[in-house]
Design a protein around this motif. Structure first.
Motif, PDB file in Angstrom:
ATOM      1  N   LEU A  14       0.812  -1.225   0.000  1.00  0.00           N
ATOM      2  CA  LEU A  14       0.000   0.000   0.000  1.00  0.00           C
ATOM      3  C   LEU A  14       0.842   1.270   0.000  1.00  0.00           C
ATOM      4  O   LEU A  14       0.325   2.357  -0.280  1.00  0.00           O
ATOM      5  CB  LEU A  14      -0.937   0.010   1.212  1.00  0.00           C
ATOM      6  N   LEU A  15       2.143   1.153   0.305  1.00  0.00           N
ATOM      7  CA  LEU A  15       3.012   2.326   0.230  1.00  0.00           C
ATOM      8  C   LEU A  15       2.940   2.970  -1.150  1.00  0.00           C
ATOM      9  O   LEU A  15       3.145   4.177  -1.298  1.00  0.00           O
ATOM     10  CB  LEU A  15       4.462   1.936   0.536  1.00  0.00           C
ATOM     11  N   ALA A  16       2.665   2.161  -2.168  1.00  0.00           N
ATOM     12  CA  ALA A  16       2.588   2.688  -3.533  1.00  0.00           C
ATOM     13  C   ALA A  16       1.481   3.728  -3.675  1.00  0.00           C
ATOM     14  O   ALA A  16       1.559   4.621  -4.522  1.00  0.00           O
ATOM     15  CB  ALA A  16       2.378   1.549  -4.524  1.00  0.00           C
ATOM     16  N   LEU A  17       0.430   3.619  -2.831  1.00  0.00           N
ATOM     17  CA  LEU A  17      -0.691   4.556  -2.889  1.00  0.00           C
ATOM     18  C   LEU A  17      -0.637   5.602  -1.793  1.00  0.00           C
ATOM     19  O   LEU A  17      -1.272   6.666  -1.921  1.00  0.00           O
ATOM     20  CB  LEU A  17      -2.021   3.796  -2.764  1.00  0.00           C
ATOM     21  N   GLU A  18       0.066   5.330  -0.725  1.00  0.00           N
ATOM     22  CA  GLU A  18       0.005   6.178   0.461  1.00  0.00           C
ATOM     23  C   GLU A  18       0.839   7.446   0.330  1.00  0.00           C
ATOM     24  O   GLU A  18       1.832   7.498  -0.389  1.00  0.00           O
ATOM     25  CB  GLU A  18       0.464   5.375   1.689  1.00  0.00           C
ATOM     26  N   ASP A  19       0.401   8.442   1.058  1.00  0.00           N
ATOM     27  CA  ASP A  19       1.149   9.695   1.221  1.00  0.00           C
ATOM     28  C   ASP A  19       1.371   9.862   2.712  1.00  0.00           C
ATOM     29  O   ASP A  19       0.463  10.245   3.454  1.00  0.00           O
ATOM     30  CB  ASP A  19       0.360  10.870   0.644  1.00  0.00           C
ATOM     31  N   ASN A  20       2.565   9.510   3.171  1.00  0.00           N
ATOM     32  CA  ASN A  20       2.882   9.613   4.593  1.00  0.00           C
ATOM     33  C   ASN A  20       4.344  10.003   4.752  1.00  0.00           C
ATOM     34  O   ASN A  20       5.047  10.271   3.755  1.00  0.00           O
ATOM     35  CB  ASN A  20       2.560   8.303   5.332  1.00  0.00           C
ATOM     36  N   GLU A  21       4.803  10.036   5.971  1.00  0.00           N
ATOM     37  CA  GLU A  21       6.166  10.488   6.240  1.00  0.00           C
ATOM     38  C   GLU A  21       7.200   9.639   5.499  1.00  0.00           C
ATOM     39  O   GLU A  21       8.182  10.155   4.963  1.00  0.00           O
ATOM     40  CB  GLU A  21       6.429  10.430   7.754  1.00  0.00           C
ATOM     41  N   TYR A  22       6.956   8.328   5.444  1.00  0.00           N
ATOM     42  CA  TYR A  22       7.928   7.447   4.797  1.00  0.00           C
ATOM     43  C   TYR A  22       7.902   7.594   3.278  1.00  0.00           C
ATOM     44  O   TYR A  22       8.956   7.665   2.637  1.00  0.00           O
ATOM     45  CB  TYR A  22       7.652   5.994   5.184  1.00  0.00           C
ATOM     46  N   THR A  23       6.725   7.659   2.688  1.00  0.00           N
ATOM     47  CA  THR A  23       6.672   7.794   1.234  1.00  0.00           C
ATOM     48  C   THR A  23       7.261   9.131   0.796  1.00  0.00           C
ATOM     49  O   THR A  23       7.934   9.213  -0.245  1.00  0.00           O
ATOM     50  CB  THR A  23       5.241   7.646   0.700  1.00  0.00           C
ATOM     51  N   ARG A  24       7.028  10.173   1.588  1.00  0.00           N
ATOM     52  CA  ARG A  24       7.626  11.476   1.245  1.00  0.00           C
ATOM     53  C   ARG A  24       9.141  11.430   1.394  1.00  0.00           C
ATOM     54  O   ARG A  24       9.877  12.060   0.623  1.00  0.00           O
ATOM     55  CB  ARG A  24       7.003  12.584   2.103  1.00  0.00           C
ATOM     56  N   PHE A  25       9.626  10.679   2.375  1.00  0.00           N
ATOM     57  CA  PHE A  25      11.079  10.498   2.513  1.00  0.00           C
ATOM     58  C   PHE A  25      11.652   9.812   1.278  1.00  0.00           C
ATOM     59  O   PHE A  25      12.681  10.223   0.738  1.00  0.00           O
ATOM     60  CB  PHE A  25      11.389   9.665   3.760  1.00  0.00           C
ATOM     61  N   LEU A  26      10.999   8.745   0.811  1.00  0.00           N
ATOM     62  CA  LEU A  26      11.491   8.035  -0.367  1.00  0.00           C
ATOM     63  C   LEU A  26      11.497   8.940  -1.593  1.00  0.00           C
ATOM     64  O   LEU A  26      12.422   8.891  -2.417  1.00  0.00           O
ATOM     65  CB  LEU A  26      10.649   6.795  -0.626  1.00  0.00           C
ATOM     66  N   GLU A  27      10.475   9.770  -1.710  1.00  0.00           N
ATOM     67  CA  GLU A  27      10.428  10.710  -2.834  1.00  0.00           C
ATOM     68  C   GLU A  27      11.602  11.683  -2.770  1.00  0.00           C
ATOM     69  O   GLU A  27      12.261  11.947  -3.784  1.00  0.00           O
ATOM     70  CB  GLU A  27       9.097  11.462  -2.818  1.00  0.00           C
ATOM     71  N   ARG A  28      11.885  12.210  -1.576  1.00  0.00           N
ATOM     72  CA  ARG A  28      13.010  13.143  -1.422  1.00  0.00           C
ATOM     73  C   ARG A  28      14.334  12.451  -1.708  1.00  0.00           C
ATOM     74  O   ARG A  28      15.226  13.022  -2.338  1.00  0.00           O
ATOM     75  CB  ARG A  28      13.026  13.728  -0.009  1.00  0.00           C
ATOM     76  N   LEU A  29      14.460  11.220  -1.227  1.00  0.00           N
ATOM     77  CA  LEU A  29      15.701  10.491  -1.431  1.00  0.00           C
ATOM     78  C   LEU A  29      15.999  10.337  -2.918  1.00  0.00           C
ATOM     79  O   LEU A  29      17.129  10.551  -3.373  1.00  0.00           O
ATOM     80  CB  LEU A  29      15.612   9.115  -0.759  1.00  0.00           C
ATOM     81  N   GLY A  30      14.993   9.979  -3.691  1.00  0.00           N
ATOM     82  CA  GLY A  30      15.191   9.841  -5.125  1.00  0.00           C
ATOM     83  C   GLY A  30      15.580  11.143  -5.789  1.00  0.00           C
ATOM     84  O   GLY A  30      16.402  11.165  -6.713  1.00  0.00           O
ATOM     85  N   GLN A  31      15.010  12.248  -5.302  1.00  0.00           N
ATOM     86  CA  GLN A  31      15.322  13.553  -5.872  1.00  0.00           C
ATOM     87  C   GLN A  31      16.721  14.029  -5.509  1.00  0.00           C
ATOM     88  O   GLN A  31      17.382  14.717  -6.297  1.00  0.00           O
ATOM     89  CB  GLN A  31      14.284  14.581  -5.396  1.00  0.00           C
ATOM     90  N   GLU A  32      17.182  13.640  -4.312  1.00  0.00           N
ATOM     91  CA  GLU A  32      18.477  14.123  -3.833  1.00  0.00           C
ATOM     92  C   GLU A  32      19.658  13.330  -4.391  1.00  0.00           C
ATOM     93  O   GLU A  32      20.774  13.843  -4.470  1.00  0.00           O
ATOM     94  CB  GLU A  32      18.509  14.070  -2.301  1.00  0.00           C
ATOM     95  N   LEU A  33      19.419  12.083  -4.764  1.00  0.00           N
ATOM     96  CA  LEU A  33      20.505  11.266  -5.293  1.00  0.00           C
ATOM     97  C   LEU A  33      20.897  11.727  -6.686  1.00  0.00           C
ATOM     98  O   LEU A  33      20.053  12.156  -7.475  1.00  0.00           O
ATOM     99  CB  LEU A  33      20.070   9.794  -5.366  1.00  0.00           C
ATOM    100  N   GLU A  34      22.188  11.625  -6.982  1.00  0.00           N
ATOM    101  CA  GLU A  34      22.603  11.811  -8.363  1.00  0.00           C
ATOM    102  C   GLU A  34      21.968  10.708  -9.196  1.00  0.00           C
ATOM    103  O   GLU A  34      21.919   9.550  -8.779  1.00  0.00           O
ATOM    104  CB  GLU A  34      24.129  11.730  -8.472  1.00  0.00           C
ATOM    105  N   ALA A  35      21.464  11.078 -10.350  1.00  0.00           N
ATOM    106  CA  ALA A  35      20.726  10.111 -11.170  1.00  0.00           C
ATOM    107  C   ALA A  35      21.617   8.930 -11.520  1.00  0.00           C
ATOM    108  O   ALA A  35      22.660   9.094 -12.155  1.00  0.00           O
ATOM    109  CB  ALA A  35      20.223  10.777 -12.437  1.00  0.00           C
ATOM    110  N   PRO A  36      21.240   7.722 -11.103  1.00  0.00           N
ATOM    111  CA  PRO A  36      22.068   6.553 -11.419  1.00  0.00           C
ATOM    112  C   PRO A  36      21.929   6.143 -12.881  1.00  0.00           C
ATOM    113  O   PRO A  36      20.922   6.436 -13.535  1.00  0.00           O
ATOM    114  CB  PRO A  36      21.510   5.468 -10.486  1.00  0.00           C
ATOM    115  N   ARG A  37      22.947   5.472 -13.363  1.00  0.00           N
ATOM    116  CA  ARG A  37      22.907   4.928 -14.725  1.00  0.00           C
ATOM    117  C   ARG A  37      22.027   3.690 -14.783  1.00  0.00           C
ATOM    118  O   ARG A  37      21.476   3.345 -15.829  1.00  0.00           O
ATOM    119  CB  ARG A  37      24.336   4.595 -15.171  1.00  0.00           C
ATOM    120  N   GLY A  38      21.907   3.022 -13.660  1.00  0.00           N
ATOM    121  CA  GLY A  38      21.074   1.841 -13.549  1.00  0.00           C
ATOM    122  C   GLY A  38      20.850   1.532 -12.084  1.00  0.00           C
ATOM    123  O   GLY A  38      21.522   2.068 -11.201  1.00  0.00           O
ATOM    124  N   ILE A  39      19.863   0.674 -11.810  1.00  0.00           N
ATOM    125  CA  ILE A  39      19.517   0.303 -10.438  1.00  0.00           C
ATOM    126  C   ILE A  39      19.496  -1.215 -10.334  1.00  0.00           C
ATOM    127  O   ILE A  39      18.907  -1.894 -11.182  1.00  0.00           O
ATOM    128  CB  ILE A  39      18.132   0.853 -10.048  1.00  0.00           C
TER     129      ILE A  39
END
Length: 258
Positions: A14-39
């Motif tokens: 359900l994290l895929a649908l939720e808007d909470n402290e953790y999902t917002r953290f994951l969103e920020r983490l992705g934005q703050e990381l240098e864009a990877p070439r692959g994952i």
């Protein structure tokens, strides 16, 4: 560009649908990381005695769960694969005499796509998913992760996706964490922050409340921690950058391994 590695709890689908402290953290983490070439993601939801890895050029989205709102089954994460990256991983495994097998057409399970949908919602970064083997020893799991450490210098983001406290039979209605869950996470944190590998490898004998935190039927959720740690063996630095709980006993944590 050398990227850090991460252990990331994927929690409930359900994290895929939720808007909470953790999902917002994951969103920020992705934005703050240098864009990877692959994952590259070691997923708790792909447990196999043989080391497996995806080789698809484009991934289907697995809805490997049941009893959730209908909307969950309409979500997709159509990230591309990267056969060249799969080949590079295969070369690293082969160089370390690890038996492994590329798999075509498996798709991405929710241990992979739920967190990536929050971190990289455009689904435009190539992804290679890897299995874990929950029956291997922690040392073996760690050493498999260590085989992939060179990828960090090649612009590849390495993630272990699982859960440190993950006992679905002991969930309750409150997000207030149970004391035993806090004590277990604190013990793990102490070991990670000091990189006390001998103690962590012996967690089943030494960690408090281990039978509740890591039940025998849920070891696959703990295993990705050791795979992720191995990828950071060269520096051996760990920092907990998020910690929360759902349902009292579902630990949502993120460890940066750098």
């Amino acid at each position: 560009m050398k990227l850090p590695s991460f252990f990331i709890a994927h929690g409930s689908p359900l994290l895929a649908l939720e808007d909470n402290e953790y999902t917002r953290f994951l969103e920020r983490l992705g934005q703050e990381l240098e864009a990877p070439r692959g994952i590259v993601v070691f997923s708790a939801h792909w447990d196999s005695p043989e080391q497996l890895l995806t080789i698809d050029e484009k991934h289907e989205t697995q809805h490997d769960f049941y009893g959730f709102p209908e909307e969950m089954y309409t979500l997709t994460y159509p990230a591309p694969g990267d056969p060249a990256l799969t080949k590079r991983i295969s070369e690293l495994f082969k160089g370390n005499n690890l038996s492994h097998q590329p798999v075509l057409g498996r798709g991405l399970d929710h241990g992979v796509w739920v967190i990536l949908k929050k971190m990289f919602p455009k689904a435009d970064i190539p992804v290679v998913a890897l299995s874990v083997d929950s029956l291997r020893s922690p040392k073996e799991q760690y050493n498999i992760g260590r085989m992939l450490a060179p990828l960090r210098d090649e612009g590849i983001l390495l993630i272990g996706s699982g859960g440190l406290v993950h006992n679905l039979r002991m969930l309750n209605e409150s997000d207030q964490p149970e004391e035993w869950a806090l004590e277990f996470d604190a013990w793990i944190a102490k070991g990670l922050e000091s990189w006390d590998v001998p103690s962590l490898f012996a967690y089943e004998k030494k960690a408090p409340h281990v039978r509740d935190a890591v039940p025998s039927y849920g070891r696959e959720h703990f295993a990705p921690l050791f795979y992720a740690m191995g990828t950071a063996d060269g520096s051996r630095k760990a920092e907990r950058i998020f910690q929360a709980y759902q349902y009292g006993t579902l630990s949502l944590n993120c460890w940066k391994l750098d």
